[in-house]
Design an enzyme around this catalytic site. Structure first.
Site, PDB file in Angstrom:
ATOM      1  N   ASP A 235       1.947   6.111   5.330  1.00  0.00           N
ATOM      2  CA  ASP A 235       1.011   5.730   4.809  1.00  0.00           C
ATOM      3  C   ASP A 235       1.214   4.919   3.708  1.00  0.00           C
ATOM      4  OD1 ASP A 235      -1.574   4.068   5.571  1.00  0.00           O
ATOM      5  OD2 ASP A 235      -2.707   5.647   4.229  1.00  0.00           O
TER       6      ASP A 235
ATOM      7  N   LYS B 157      -9.904  12.578   7.976  1.00  0.00           N
ATOM      8  CA  LYS B 157      -9.635  12.425   9.509  1.00  0.00           C
ATOM      9  C   LYS B 157      -9.448  13.311   9.914  1.00  0.00           C
ATOM     10  CE  LYS B 157      -6.515   8.834   8.100  1.00  0.00           C
ATOM     11  NZ  LYS B 157      -6.486   7.612   8.890  1.00  0.00           N
TER      12      LYS B 157
ATOM     13  N   ASP C 198      -2.309  10.448   3.563  1.00  0.00           N
ATOM     14  CA  ASP C 198      -4.425   9.875   3.937  1.00  0.00           C
ATOM     15  C   ASP C 198      -4.247  11.085   4.518  1.00  0.00           C
ATOM     16  OD1 ASP C 198      -6.363   8.749   4.325  1.00  0.00           O
ATOM     17  OD2 ASP C 198      -5.768   6.756   5.396  1.00  0.00           O
TER      18      ASP C 198
ATOM     19  N   ASP D 141     -11.977   7.001   3.864  1.00  0.00           N
ATOM     20  CA  ASP D 141     -10.401   6.505   4.801  1.00  0.00           C
ATOM     21  C   ASP D 141     -10.576   5.395   4.526  1.00  0.00           C
ATOM     22  OD1 ASP D 141      -9.389   7.524   6.044  1.00  0.00           O
ATOM     23  OD2 ASP D 141      -9.499   7.939   8.307  1.00  0.00           O
TER      24      ASP D 141
ATOM     25  N   GLU E 173      -9.492   3.884   2.513  1.00  0.00           N
ATOM     26  CA  GLU E 173      -8.754   4.041   1.121  1.00  0.00           C
ATOM     27  C   GLU E 173      -7.749   2.565   0.252  1.00  0.00           C
ATOM     28  OE1 GLU E 173      -7.720   5.391   3.321  1.00  0.00           O
ATOM     29  OE2 GLU E 173      -5.517   4.957   2.763  1.00  0.00           O
TER      30      GLU E 173
ATOM     31  N   LYS F 232       0.762  -1.198   0.092  1.00  0.00           N
ATOM     32  CA  LYS F 232      -0.476   0.214   0.462  1.00  0.00           C
ATOM     33  C   LYS F 232       1.035   1.351   0.156  1.00  0.00           C
ATOM     34  CE  LYS F 232      -2.641   2.561   3.052  1.00  0.00           C
ATOM     35  NZ  LYS F 232      -3.986   2.743   4.301  1.00  0.00           N
TER      36      LYS F 232
ATOM     37  N   ARG G 111      -7.790  -0.325   0.930  1.00  0.00           N
ATOM     38  CA  ARG G 111      -8.356  -1.896   0.813  1.00  0.00           C
ATOM     39  C   ARG G 111      -8.622  -1.745  -0.474  1.00  0.00           C
ATOM     40  NH1 ARG G 111     -12.304  -1.657   5.853  1.00  0.00           N
ATOM     41  NH2 ARG G 111     -10.862  -0.867   6.923  1.00  0.00           N
TER      42      ARG G 111
HETATM   43  N1  BES Z   1      -3.872   4.266   7.183  1.00  0.00           N
HETATM   44  C1  BES Z   1      -5.260   4.169   7.957  1.00  0.00           C
HETATM   45  C2  BES Z   1      -5.013   3.149   8.991  1.00  0.00           C
HETATM   46  C3  BES Z   1      -3.988   3.827   9.814  1.00  0.00           C
HETATM   47  C4  BES Z   1      -3.870   4.610  11.293  1.00  0.00           C
HETATM   48  C5  BES Z   1      -2.955   3.960   9.784  1.00  0.00           C
HETATM   49  C6  BES Z   1      -2.907   4.797  12.235  1.00  0.00           C
HETATM   50  C7  BES Z   1      -1.386   3.996  10.654  1.00  0.00           C
HETATM   51  C8  BES Z   1      -1.666   4.889  12.220  1.00  0.00           C
HETATM   52  C9  BES Z   1      -6.735   3.876   6.580  1.00  0.00           C
HETATM   53  O1  BES Z   1      -6.490   4.125   5.925  1.00  0.00           O
HETATM   54  C10 BES Z   1      -7.818   3.937   7.912  1.00  0.00           C
HETATM   55  O2  BES Z   1      -7.758   5.360   7.549  1.00  0.00           O
HETATM   56  N2  BES Z   1      -8.178   3.223   7.863  1.00  0.00           N
HETATM   57  C11 BES Z   1      -9.126   3.488   8.969  1.00  0.00           C
HETATM   58  C12 BES Z   1     -10.066   2.867   8.544  1.00  0.00           C
HETATM   59  C13 BES Z   1     -12.102   3.010   8.571  1.00  0.00           C
HETATM   60  C14 BES Z   1     -12.234   4.276   8.018  1.00  0.00           C
HETATM   61  C15 BES Z   1     -12.505   1.555   8.857  1.00  0.00           C
HETATM   62  C16 BES Z   1      -8.971   3.518  10.534  1.00  0.00           C
HETATM   63  O3  BES Z   1      -7.972   2.362  10.878  1.00  0.00           O
HETATM   64  O4  BES Z   1      -9.388   3.912  11.144  1.00  0.00           O
HETATM   65 ZN    ZN Z   2      -4.862   4.757   4.988  1.00  0.00          ZN
HETATM   66 MN    MN Z   3      -7.454   6.021   5.381  1.00  0.00          MN
END
Ligand code: BES
Ligand code: ZN
Ligand code: MN
Length: 511
Positions: free
Chosen positions: A294, A283, A276, A353, A355, A271, A357
């Site tokens: 990210d 966020k 992000d 967010d 994204e 990824k 996946r």
């Molecule tokens: N890049 C983030 C996940 C992340 C969080 C990586 C903290 C490193 C540190 C990912 O894209 C994300 O935002 N995931 C969300 C998913 C949710 C919206 C279902 C998350 O984990 O909150």
């Molecule tokens: Zn992300």
């Molecule tokens: Mn995200």
């Protein structure tokens, strides 16, 4: 990587540098060489240990200035704990610790007498190489954007140490053992550099340019631009990038090191979300700066490909990097949008967010269509939920194949890059069914790392596949013996080891 510390291996008998480090096992058990130095100092080395209550415990040390009888300015004695019980990772961590001890003392070159009494299970050459490897990993800094060296802070007086001279029984054997570790260290440094770069400097195009540079190690590099991605119908990946003024890319890195070019490759997918913001499902401001990292999964895959090429690994491997930026704008995808992925499956994007996946869905599909790989491992900073579940000690491992899961777990234990297997099942899979499309891109509050993995699994057919959620381990501000900074380079060692142990067995010669 310009200011990489140089490592030289020399015989035990070679003259010591003005700053020298010695190892002492628990209870002041000294190697023959250390005993000889103690003798030359008229027993002062051991008297100093007693005076300072030093017992040789791991991660303790003391310093002697201008020790009488020894023609050096400074002797640093480092506790090595119980060498008969030390594993590879203990030696590597000790190497990092001793680098910290030496470098804190401001000197340009230093000697390390890498001899240890009674190491039992590990060869002297391997120990010397492990120590050097740990020292190199510890020496990493990312200071390219600082216009002045950071001098004041005692911890940072490391700018001076440029060369570590490792004194060992068989320097040639140690040098050989070190060569492959140096390739891995270089790969880790590339991964760290990429993760540490701020997003204004490293977008998808710049990342692809950095990937292109791997050609100089013999990696075949192919960059897919937006037209190519459209032609492939990678609409899920393109949807993530559509809010950014910086176009997405997919980098295809091939290392053909197996004897037969036709031998099915191992595929590694990363990824690479260069920033992000969350997109329109934005966020919160707090901590958003961390999302420049990210792309940690893609950075790891790039570092792995460099390591494999540099050490001329006897394997065919493909690295695929899904590079994009997730930004809010008038062209950004909206919550509720439905996209048709390359696989033909439709996705309802309920949260922009989630994204990563979407990016991986298309790259995983492409990996199988184009390369028919022996196995696929993807790495992604995919969910905050995996950090809640496992903290920063283990990465989350998901797999559709027990053998692959076991191989990765074993490599994790050997290298200290630990993984912990998490479940996959149809009950979790149900949670991402959508009313209007084939699936939705979020599964609700429960088991967030698992529903993310279930989503990915819908894009994997019958290839052995593992997904490693590295959100907790790719970046980590806590300092360790071998990593002082934020980007850890996590995963390069793990995958390099898994490949070396399980996929580089010499192939049967053709009849
Ligand atoms: N890049 C983030 C996940 C992340 C969080 C990586 C903290 C490193 C540190 C990912 O894209 C994300 O935002 N995931 C969300 C998913 C949710 C919206 C279902 C998350 O984990 O909150
Ligand atoms: Zn992300
Ligand atoms: Mn995200």
């Amino acid at each position: 990587m310009s200011d990489r510390i140089a490592i030289d291996f020399v015989p035990l008998s070679a003259p010591l540098q003005p700053t020298a480090a010695l190892l002492s096992a628990q209870d002041l058990v000294l190697s023959p060489e250390a005993r000889a130095l103690n003798g030359k100092s008229n027993g002062a080395v051991l008297r100093a240990a007693e005076a300072g209550d030093f017992k040789g415990k791991a991660r303790t040390s003391y310093e002697m200035l201008a020790p009488g009888g020894l023609d050096i300015r400074r002797l640093v004695v480092i506790g090595a704990g119980q060498p008969d019980q030390s594993k590879e990772t203990d030696w590597v961590n000790l190497g990092g610790y001793l680098y910290g001890q030496i470098a804190a003392r401001k000197c340009e070159t230093a000697s390390l007498v890498a001899e240890i009494a009674d190491p039992r299970s590990r060869s002297a050459a391997d120990i010397a190489a492990d120590l050097a490897f740990g020292a190199v990993l510890r020496s990493y800094r990312f200071r390219k954007y600082a216009s002045k060296p950071k001098e004041e802070n005692g911890d940072q007086k490391t700018d001076g140490l440029a060369r570590l001279v490792v004194h060992t029984q068989d320097p040639d054997a140690a040098q050989m053992a070190f060569a492959r570790r140096a390739a891995v260290a270089n790969g880790m440094f590339l991964a760290r550099d990429l993760v540490n770069e701020p997003a204004n400097m490293l977008g998808p195009v710049e990342f692809a340019d950095r990937a292109r540079e791997l050609a100089r190690f013999g990696v075949e590099v192919d960059i897919l631009d937006v037209d190519a991605l459209k032609a492939l119908k990678m609409n899920a990946l393109l949807a993530v990038g559509q809010g950014s003024v910086r176009p997405p890319r997919v980098a295809v890195l091939q290392w053909n090191g197996a004897r037969s070019r036709r031998s099915k490759p191992l595929c590694f997918v990363g990824k690479g979300v260069c920033f992000d913001s969350g997109g329109l499902s934005m966020k919160p401001a707090q901590g958003m700066e961390d999302m420049k990292g990210d792309m940690g999964g893609a950075a790891c895959v790039a570092g792995l490909m460099q390591a494999l090429a540099e050490r001329q690994a006897n394997v065919n491997a493909v690295g695929l990097l899904g590079l994009t930026e997730n930004m809010p704008s008038g062209t950004a995808q909206r919550p509720g949008d439905i996209v048709t992925s390359m696989s033909g499956q439709t996705i309802e994007v309920l949260n922009t967010d989630a994204e990563g996946r979407l990016v991986l869905a298309d790259v995983l599909w492409y990996a199988q269509e184009r390369f028919k790989p022996r196995l696929i491992v993807d790495l992604a900073t995919l969910t905050g939920a995996i950090i809640i579940a496992l903290g920063k000690e283990h990465a989350g491992l998901f797999a559709n194949d027990d053998r692959l899961a076991a191989d990765l777990t074993e490599a994790g234990t050997a290298t200290g890059e630990l993984v912990w297997r998490m479940p996959l099942s149809s009950a979790y899979d149900k949670l991402i069914d959508s009313r209007t499309a084939d699936m939705k891109n979020i599964g609700g509050r429960h088991g967030g790392a698992i529903t993310a993995a279930q989503f990915l699994q819908r894009f994997v057919r019958d290839t052995p596949w593992a997904h490693i959620d590295v959100a907790g381990v790719a970046m980590d501000s806590s300092k360790t013996d071998i990593s002082q900074g934020w980007a850890s380079g996590w995963g390069v060692r793990l995958l390099d080891r898994m490949i070396a142990d399980k996929h580089e067995k010499p192939e049967k010669p053709e009849k």
